[in-house]
Structure formats: structure tokens, C-alpha cells
Design a protein around this motif. Structure first.
Motif, PDB file in Angstrom:
ATOM      1  N   TYR A  59       0.744  -1.308  -0.032  1.00 33.73           N
ATOM      2  CA  TYR A  59       0.000  -0.046  -0.115  1.00 33.73           C
ATOM      3  C   TYR A  59       0.841   1.143   0.013  1.00 33.73           C
ATOM      4  O   TYR A  59       0.658   2.305  -0.863  1.00 33.73           O
ATOM      5  N   VAL A  60       2.005   1.233   0.888  1.00 34.92           N
ATOM      6  CA  VAL A  60       2.835   2.506   0.987  1.00 34.92           C
ATOM      7  C   VAL A  60       3.509   2.816  -0.258  1.00 34.92           C
ATOM      8  O   VAL A  60       3.769   3.872  -0.787  1.00 34.92           O
ATOM      9  N   PHE A  61       3.850   1.547  -0.899  1.00 35.19           N
ATOM     10  CA  PHE A  61       4.833   1.596  -2.074  1.00 35.19           C
ATOM     11  C   PHE A  61       3.843   2.484  -3.251  1.00 35.19           C
ATOM     12  O   PHE A  61       4.155   2.962  -4.111  1.00 35.19           O
ATOM     13  N   ASN A  62       2.636   1.802  -3.243  1.00 37.14           N
ATOM     14  CA  ASN A  62       1.621   2.539  -4.311  1.00 37.14           C
ATOM     15  C   ASN A  62       0.787   3.635  -4.080  1.00 37.14           C
ATOM     16  O   ASN A  62       0.562   4.292  -4.731  1.00 37.14           O
ATOM     17  N   ALA A  63       1.137   4.108  -2.587  1.00 38.32           N
ATOM     18  CA  ALA A  63       0.537   5.442  -2.096  1.00 38.32           C
ATOM     19  C   ALA A  63       1.339   6.575  -3.046  1.00 38.32           C
ATOM     20  O   ALA A  63       2.681   6.519  -3.010  1.00 38.32           O
ATOM     21  N   ALA A  64       0.735   7.277  -3.966  1.00 39.58           N
ATOM     22  CA  ALA A  64       1.342   7.986  -4.995  1.00 39.58           C
ATOM     23  C   ALA A  64       2.526   8.833  -5.064  1.00 39.58           C
ATOM     24  O   ALA A  64       3.781   8.306  -5.735  1.00 39.58           O
ATOM     25  N   PRO A  65       2.715   9.584  -4.032  1.00 37.29           N
ATOM     26  CA  PRO A  65       4.234  10.289  -3.922  1.00 37.29           C
ATOM     27  C   PRO A  65       5.283   9.578  -2.979  1.00 37.29           C
ATOM     28  O   PRO A  65       6.566   9.980  -3.134  1.00 37.29           O
ATOM     29  N   PHE A  66       5.156   8.444  -2.681  1.00 35.85           N
ATOM     30  CA  PHE A  66       6.211   7.785  -1.729  1.00 35.85           C
ATOM     31  C   PHE A  66       7.463   7.463  -2.562  1.00 35.85           C
ATOM     32  O   PHE A  66       8.473   7.987  -2.116  1.00 35.85           O
ATOM     33  N   PRO A  67       7.328   6.711  -3.708  1.00 34.96           N
ATOM     34  CA  PRO A  67       8.510   6.655  -4.458  1.00 34.96           C
ATOM     35  C   PRO A  67       9.243   7.917  -4.770  1.00 34.96           C
ATOM     36  O   PRO A  67      10.586   7.907  -5.053  1.00 34.96           O
ATOM     37  N   ARG A  68       8.534   8.745  -5.113  1.00 28.85           N
ATOM     38  CA  ARG A  68       9.020  10.273  -5.551  1.00 28.85           C
ATOM     39  C   ARG A  68       9.972  10.774  -4.304  1.00 28.85           C
ATOM     40  O   ARG A  68      10.863  11.320  -4.547  1.00 28.85           O
ATOM     41  N   TYR A  69       9.442  10.882  -2.960  1.00 30.52           N
ATOM     42  CA  TYR A  69       9.913  11.043  -1.925  1.00 30.52           C
ATOM     43  C   TYR A  69      11.468  10.273  -1.712  1.00 30.52           C
ATOM     44  O   TYR A  69      12.237  10.918  -1.294  1.00 30.52           O
ATOM     45  N   PHE A  70      11.454   9.186  -2.108  1.00 29.23           N
ATOM     46  CA  PHE A  70      12.633   8.294  -2.211  1.00 29.23           C
ATOM     47  C   PHE A  70      13.759   9.051  -3.089  1.00 29.23           C
ATOM     48  O   PHE A  70      14.996   9.134  -2.569  1.00 29.23           O
ATOM     49  N   LEU A  71      13.132   9.203  -4.138  1.00 32.58           N
ATOM     50  CA  LEU A  71      14.072   9.839  -5.149  1.00 32.58           C
ATOM     51  C   LEU A  71      14.632  11.187  -4.761  1.00 32.58           C
ATOM     52  O   LEU A  71      15.750  11.554  -4.829  1.00 32.58           O
ATOM     53  N   ASN A  72      13.567  11.975  -4.000  1.00 31.23           N
ATOM     54  CA  ASN A  72      14.139  13.355  -3.631  1.00 31.23           C
ATOM     55  C   ASN A  72      15.195  13.266  -2.637  1.00 31.23           C
ATOM     56  O   ASN A  72      16.124  13.798  -2.851  1.00 31.23           O
ATOM     57  N   THR A  73      15.020  12.314  -1.600  1.00 32.31           N
ATOM     58  CA  THR A  73      16.026  12.124  -0.451  1.00 32.31           C
ATOM     59  C   THR A  73      17.317  11.803  -1.328  1.00 32.31           C
ATOM     60  O   THR A  73      18.500  12.059  -0.800  1.00 32.31           O
ATOM     61  N   PHE A  74      17.190  10.892  -2.144  1.00 32.83           N
ATOM     62  CA  PHE A  74      18.384  10.243  -2.922  1.00 32.83           C
ATOM     63  C   PHE A  74      18.961  11.490  -3.428  1.00 32.83           C
ATOM     64  O   PHE A  74      20.170  11.589  -3.332  1.00 32.83           O
ATOM     65  N   ILE A  75      18.403  12.223  -4.158  1.00 29.94           N
ATOM     66  CA  ILE A  75      19.078  13.527  -4.971  1.00 29.94           C
ATOM     67  C   ILE A  75      19.520  14.375  -3.809  1.00 29.94           C
ATOM     68  O   ILE A  75      20.769  14.751  -3.851  1.00 29.94           O
TER      69      ILE A  75
END
Lengths: 274, 303
Positions: A59-75
Motif C-alpha cells: 500500500y505504502v509503495f503504491n501510495a502516489a508520492p512515496f517513490p518520489r520522496y525516495f528519489l528526492n531524498t536520494f538526490i
């Protein structure tokens, strides 16, 4: 004879104490993991025999912005590391090997930043970034940390211990200042970069207040801030979801910690003792 | 004397006399330090002396009005007092626990790696993640803490929702996160102690309790001082968990200085007053910094 028996008793008790404390200390994390693997109803009843489920993680992984947050933190983390390494290496070299007017005053000023951290200058730094028109960007989260007193100090100490003869040899072979720095000093400082990197990565992966202040959209917010969408529900908090998101956000760092335990401890030590 | 001059001349040989290159290398870092540390520190001070421009009216000089206002601001006083209790509540306990942990792990022990990992793991987590975990533990209906309390025959309690336990609840969370971090410094110090010291004491029949207080603890003193400075700075800098767990409430029961500054600046947009409070915070950290210099000075004498 009696002393030996006493000793064995004492050792046994200490082992017991060590383990008890370890269990108490691990309990919050284990409880969090347990919650994240169950349905809400089973969590409320604290039913230890309830079936496991990975539904919350999905559920968390499909909750829309979560993967994007991962990317942002990584950047964000990459940006900070690259800038800090570059600036600290250059400045560290200056303080370690060059004589220039105002050097000692500058060095004291640099050390001052160890106490006046950007964390407490949030009001003015927000104003500055607003003037630059940079608020709500990943760059804005990262920029106040580019100049790092700790990094400069660390590199200066490291470079000072490099034999000057190596520097001279490189220059005799015709290398300029930057070539000398990159080919002689940087390779010798590898363990220091690793230590500094681990400390810096974990600091910025986990940083919260400043990113919260300076960003307000999905495209810029890091994980720590994004995590909060799961704890502000209208009908109370969905605990299994929140715990799953929490563990996911800490996951990469926890895995890195398990893999590089020794280096982590070593680098936190080095960072602390400065 | 001769040794000193030789050392001085050697140091000179190690240095390159090139003002331009020196400055050029330092300049990029200096630029960022200037813009994001020195400028804001000075600007915060001036900001605190001027009123906020409101409704087309320009900012005007108000002198120390903001600082005077603090004395009458119940929330500010509350935040300051809370911060002192927060420091007093977290520092001694986490240092004591850190020493105990280090002593327990600094010897043969089945599963030592696992035990050490358990102690240290909270250090790796974000304060926000830690706050979420403890939010669940303290949750009134389904939290682990109330479940344990009920099983032991007590009455459940709204730990973070009541003024008498909110600050305590936040203190416990901080201790959980910090103790393992401080442990590694003690562990390093213990490992650098000569083992024959303990052997000699054991031969003389000194009890381990006695040995700890007469030998180990005094030898750990430099580490303790160092850890203490770190802990004090943290006590005034860490507010992430306040934001997640209590938002300073209920009735300011758990508000801390930096959290109140954040609220004033970014919720009420009273930046001038927030700047004045930031100066107070900077002054506190400055005092700690001076303390650290004195301590470090003593530490070198000690060696």
C-alpha cells in the motif's frame, strides 16, 4: 575456589543484564515491525498468532508520492555529499598546506560554525533562499549545508598528516596544485571520506525540520517530511500503514548499517571526536 | 627550546607560501559559510531589533522591545524551563545508560554483536521515524505501553495527551535514541585502557564495584565531558520529535525553545520576535561552546 564461583555468578548475571537491556532496547523497533506486518484489527487485539501480511508495504509503495520522496531524498543526499566533499577538500588543503593572510582568523571563524549550525538559523536562511527564489527546491534544502566546518576541519587534519615530500615529488613532475591535490592527497584520505560520507548521509537522510520549512510540494519534499502524510489521517492514524512507511523510509540506512556496521561505528566515533 | 625551533622550522617547510592559491582554494567554502552561517547570524541580530513590516508599513527600529516581551511571554518562559528539564532529564540518564551498555558489551558475551547492534540501532534512525514508533507505543487505545500497564493491573493513561506526562514521554524517546550513540564513545575509551590495570586490581582483591568508581570512572572523565557537551547541544537542537508527537502541547507542556521559534516564525509569521528568540538560543549555544573550549583545554593538560 570461592572467588572463581563468585566470578562465574557475576559473569552470568552480567550476561543476563546485557541481554535483558538488549531486548528492552530492541522492543520498540520489533513492535513497530510486528505492527507493520499485520491487519489493523489484529494489531488492536495484539493477537500474536494473527497471520502476517505484506499488504501495508504494498500500500505504502503504491501510495502516489512515496517513490518520489525516495528519489528526492536520494538526490538531496547526493547533492550534499558531492558539494561537501569538493568544498571541504579544497578548503582543507588550503588550511593544511598554504600560508595566506588572514588564515588563522578564518580558521577560527570556520570552527565557530561547529556551534552555530544551520539548524538554528532557520528564520534568516529561509529569507535568503526566498530572495534567491529557490524555496521549494531540493537545492534549497541542501545549500545551507554545502559549507561544512566539520568537513574542512576533518580534511585539514588528514592532509596535514600527508608527508610533504609526496607533494614536492608531484610538483617536481610538473603537476599543478589541483593535480597534486587529486593525485596525492585525495587517494590517501579514502577512509576519511568514507567516514565523513556515512555521517553526512545519515544526517541528511534523517534531517526533518529544515526540509519541512523550505519545501511544500511533492517534487521537493524528502522522505522524512513525506512520511508525515501517513500520520495525519482524518479518522485517526492507520498504524500498520504508518509503521510500514516508517520502516521503509529507514530501510536503506538500516540495511547499510547492517552491512557496514564497523565502518558506521568508526565514522560516528571519528565524527564525534573531531 | 631547541626542539621547539626545529619543529617550527619544519612546520614552515611543510607550508607553501602562496596567498592567492590559498585563498582561491578556500573561497568556495567561504562563500557558502558566509551566506548561510555568518550572514544569517548577524542578520538575525539586526532583525531582532526591528519590527516586522506590516500592511505596507516599513520595519522600524524597536531596540530591545522583543527581548523585553520575552519576559512577559508565558510560552517563551515555559519553553525555556521545559528545555532545562529536558536537558536535565535526558543527559544524566542517557550518559549513565551509555556507560552501562559500554561496560556490558566490552567483554566476552554470547551474542555480543547482536546485543551491541540492538543498543546502537536507534542512532541510525531518523528522529521522525523514532517519533512515529513511540507515537504508536504511547497511543491511548492500542499502544504497547498501555497494554503492559493494564496487564500489570494499572489504569491506562493518555501519555502524550496529559500535561503531567507529555514532557516525560518525549524525554524517554530521546534517551532511547541517544544512549547507544554515546555508548560508542565509552566503548572506544574502554578499549584504549590498559588491560593490566584491571588485572592488577583483581590481584589486589579490589571488588569490581570499587574498581569502577576508583579507576574506570575517573579515567572515563574526558569522554564524559565530551559526551556531555554533545548532549547539551542536542538538547537545544533536536525538536523533530516534538513536532511529530505533541506539537508542544498540551498547554505548552512539552514545547522547547527551537520548536517555539519555529512556530513563531512559520506559523504566526512573527519573524522579528523569532529572530530575538534565536539570539537567545545562539547565546546558550555560545556559552556551551566556550565551555567546550575550556574543557578541551583541560583535556590536553590531562594528557
Amino acid at each position: 575456589m570461592k572467588v572463581g564461583a563468585d566470578n562465574r555468578w557475576q559473569r552470568g548475571l552480567e550476561t543476563l543484564a546485557a541481554w535483558l537491556l538488549a531486548i528492552v532496547w530492541a522492543a520498540p523497533l520489533l513492535y513497530c515491525a510486528w505492527t507493520s506486518l499485520h491487519h489493523p484489527g489484529d494489531v488492536a487485539r495484539m493477537d500474536l498468532s494473527a497471520p502476517l501480511t505484506v499488504h501495508n508495504y504494498a500500500y505504502v509503495f503504491n501510495a502516489a508520492p512515496f517513490p518520489r520522496y525516495f528519489l528526492n531524498t536520494f538526490i538531496l543526499v547526493t547533492m550534499v555529499i558531492v558539494a561537501q566533499f569538493t568544498l571541504s577538500t579544497l578548503a582543507g588543503y588550503a588550511f593544511a598546506r598554504f600560508r595566506f593572510p588572514g588564515r588563522n582568523v578564518m580558521f577560527v571563524l570556520v570552527l565557530l560554525q561547529l556551534m552555530i549550525m544551520p539548524d538554528v538559523l532557520i528564520v534568516e536562511n529561509y529569507r535568503t533562499l526566498n530572495t534567491m527564489g529557490l524555496t521549494d527546491t531540493i537545492l534549497a534544502i541542501a545549500m545551507p549545508y554545502f559549507g561544512s566546518a566539520f568537513g574542512i576541519f576533518l580534511m585539514r587534519q588528514t592532509f596535514k598528516s600527508v608527508p610533504k615530500e609526496l607533494d614536492d615529488a608531484a610538483r617536481i613532475e610538473g603537476a599543478g596544485t589541483l593535480r597534486t591535490l587529486v593525485s596525492v592527497y585525495v587517494p590517501l584520505a579514502k577512509p576519511v571520506y568514507l567516514a565523513y560520507g556515512l555521517v553526512s548521509v545519515s544526517y541528511h537522510w534523517n534531517n526533518f525540520l529544515w526540509p519541512l520549512i523550505v519545501t511544500n510540494s511533492v517534487t521537493a519534499r524528502p522522505l522524512t517530511v513525506g512520511l508525515q502524510i501517513f500520520s495525519s489521517g482524518d479518522q485517526g492514524i492507520a498504524w500498520p500503514i504508518l509503521t510500514a512507511a516508517t520502516l521503509l523510509s529507514a530501510g536503506p540506512l538500516l540495511v547499510a548499517f547492517l552491512l557496514f556496521q564497523r565502518q558506521f561505528v568508526q565514522s560516528f566515533l571519528r565524527a564525534g571526536i573531531r | 627550546m631547541a626542539r621547539r625551533t626545529r619543529r617550527a622550522s619544519r612546520a614552515n617547510d611543510d607550508e607553501i607560501d602562496s596567498p592567492l592559491t590559498g585563498w582561491a582554494l578556500f573561497l568556495p567554502a567561504a562563500l557558502f559559510l558566509g551566506v548561510f552561517t555568518y550572514y544569517p547570524a548577524v542578520a538575525t541580530f539586526f532583525q531582532s531589533l526591528f519590527s516586522d513590516p506590516k500592511g505596507g508599513r516599513a520595519a522600524r527600529f524597536i531596540g530591545l522591545d522583543n527581548y523585553r516581551a520575552m519576559l512577559d511571554d508565558a510560552t517563551f518562559v515555559h519553553a525555556l524551563v521545559n528545555n532545562l528539564w529536558f536537558a536535565l532529564g535526558t543527559i544524566p540518564v542517557s550518559i549513565a545508560l551509555a556507560i552501562v551498555m559500554a561496560l556490558l558489551v566490552n567483554r566476552a558475551l554470547p551474542g555480543r554483536a547482536l546485543v551491541r547492534m540492538s543498543y546502537f540501532a536507534p542512532t541510525v534512525l531518523a528522529m521522525v521515524a523514532v517519533a512515529n514508533i513511540w507515537l504508536l507505543i504511547y497511543a491511548p487505545q492500542i499502544g504497547l505501553l498501555n497494554a503492559v500497564v493494564e496487564r500489570l493491573g494499572g489504569t491506562p493513561h493518555n501519555w502524550l495527551g496529559q500535561p503531567d506526562t507529555a514532557l516525560g514521554g518525549v524525554i524517554v524517546v530521546t534517551i532511547w535514541k541517544e544512549a547507544g550513540f554515546f555508548m560508542i564513545f565509552y566503548l572506544a575509551a574502554l578499549q584504549s585502557m590498559p588491560p593490566n590495570l584491571a588485572e592488577a586490581a583483581a590481584l589486589e582483591g579490589a571488588s569490581r564495584w570499587h574498581y569502577f568508581w576508583k579507576v574506570t570512572f575517573p579515567l572515563l572523565m574526558p569522554t564524559t565531558l565530551f559526551v556531555m557537551v554533545n548532549a547539551v547541544v542536542n538538547a537545544f537542537r533536536m525538536v523533530d520529535h516534538i513536532l511529530v508527537m505533541t506539537k508542544g502541547g498540551p498547554d505548552d507542556a512539552s514545547t522547547l525553545l527551537l520548536y517555539y521559534i519555529y512556530e513563531t516564525a512559520f506559523r504566526y509569521w512573527d519573524t522579528s520576535y523569532a529572530a530575538a528568540m534565536s539570539m537567545v538560543l545562539l547565546a546558550i549555544l555560545g556559552v556551551v561552546a566556550i565551555g567546550q573550549f575550556l574543557i578541551l583545554d583541560r583535556r590536553t593538560h590531562y594528557r
